[in-house]
Scaffold this active site. Sequence first.
Site, short mmCIF file in Angstrom:
data_model
loop_
_atom_site.label_atom_id
_atom_site.label_comp_id
_atom_site.label_asym_id
_atom_site.label_seq_id
_atom_site.Cartn_x
_atom_site.Cartn_y
_atom_site.Cartn_z
N LYS A 17 0.83 -1.20 0.00
CA LYS A 17 0.00 0.00 0.00
C LYS A 17 0.87 1.27 0.00
O LYS A 17 2.10 1.19 0.19
CB LYS A 17 -0.93 -0.02 1.21
CG LYS A 17 -1.89 -1.21 1.22
CD LYS A 17 -2.74 -1.20 2.49
CE LYS A 17 -3.64 -2.40 2.56
NZ LYS A 17 -4.45 -2.40 3.80
N TYR B 250 -12.14 -2.80 -3.16
CA TYR B 250 -12.73 -3.01 -1.83
C TYR B 250 -14.25 -3.16 -1.89
O TYR B 250 -14.95 -2.87 -0.92
CB TYR B 250 -12.38 -1.83 -0.91
CG TYR B 250 -10.95 -1.82 -0.43
CD1 TYR B 250 -10.40 -2.90 0.26
CD2 TYR B 250 -10.14 -0.70 -0.64
CE1 TYR B 250 -9.09 -2.87 0.72
CE2 TYR B 250 -8.83 -0.67 -0.19
CZ TYR B 250 -8.32 -1.75 0.50
OH TYR B 250 -7.02 -1.73 0.96
N ASN C 286 -1.42 -0.42 7.67
CA ASN C 286 -0.90 -1.77 7.87
C ASN C 286 -0.11 -2.31 6.67
O ASN C 286 0.05 -3.51 6.51
CB ASN C 286 -2.02 -2.74 8.28
CG ASN C 286 -3.08 -2.89 7.21
OD1 ASN C 286 -2.98 -2.35 6.10
ND2 ASN C 286 -4.13 -3.64 7.54
N HIS D 223 -1.53 -5.66 1.47
CA HIS D 223 -2.78 -6.40 1.25
C HIS D 223 -2.46 -7.74 0.62
O HIS D 223 -1.56 -7.84 -0.23
CB HIS D 223 -3.72 -5.61 0.33
CG HIS D 223 -4.86 -6.45 -0.20
ND1 HIS D 223 -6.03 -6.63 0.49
CD2 HIS D 223 -4.98 -7.17 -1.36
CE1 HIS D 223 -6.84 -7.42 -0.21
NE2 HIS D 223 -6.23 -7.76 -1.33
N GLU E 4 -8.98 -10.51 -7.85
CA GLU E 4 -8.06 -9.38 -7.67
C GLU E 4 -6.96 -9.38 -8.72
O GLU E 4 -6.57 -8.30 -9.21
CB GLU E 4 -7.48 -9.42 -6.25
CG GLU E 4 -8.52 -9.10 -5.19
CD GLU E 4 -7.99 -9.17 -3.78
OE1 GLU E 4 -8.66 -8.65 -2.87
OE2 GLU E 4 -6.90 -9.77 -3.56
#
Length: 237
Positions: free
Chosen positions: A95, A135, A198, A201, A212
């Site tokens: 990310k 998402y 975080n 992914h 994805e």
Amino acid sequence: MSSQIYRSASKAVKALLSASKSSPLFGEGRAVAAAAATSFRGKVPAVASICERADSRNAFRGWVSGALVLPAAVYMLQDQEAHAAEMERTFIAIKPDGVQRGLIAEIISRFERKGYKLVAIKLVVPSKEFAEKHYHDLKERPFFSGLCDFLSSGPVLAMVWEGEGVIKYGRKLIGATDPQKSEPGTIRGDLAVVVGRNIIHGSDGLETAKDEIGLWFEPSELVNYTCNAEKWVYGVN
């Protein structure tokens, strides 16, 4: 190579079955072979244990020379089938926070050291609309908009990794969604502090990975190749 080994093992099994039918111990040998086919996987020392027991009883000496080869052949056959069946691909994305913190090399090295193979990679800045597609399963959550804003706030390193069990174990390498709950040694456990930042992914299942990968990559961007390290990772020559 896997299909050749499979065929060779199949022939060996059939030949041994045919040859063993003339022996009065055939039924007993076949029973052990059947047990081996379901329980030997990952437990090769069990063969040695059977050999010791069989050799200690003279009644089985004639059986040892032939029937013991059968479980070994079945084991090899099943092992090759499992290898072919478990090869997977998963989507992994670093990310914007992970990219900006300079953690690209650190994260890639962890997947490489595990033995997984990188088959696609690119650096992109996704639009918010694209982030919403990524998402989509979270669109009813109150944090959905903020999540999409963050994913589209800077460069994302999109990747596809390949290997046996890579989807499930890739998640283990990443750690829990909340870094505070991630074990030391995981990416989030070692490198992140709060859930909103975080770092990474990873696909959480086979269907998710397929969706994805299809969202982030064109089929032509996925590379098929044999890595020289594979024979050392999987033991298939």
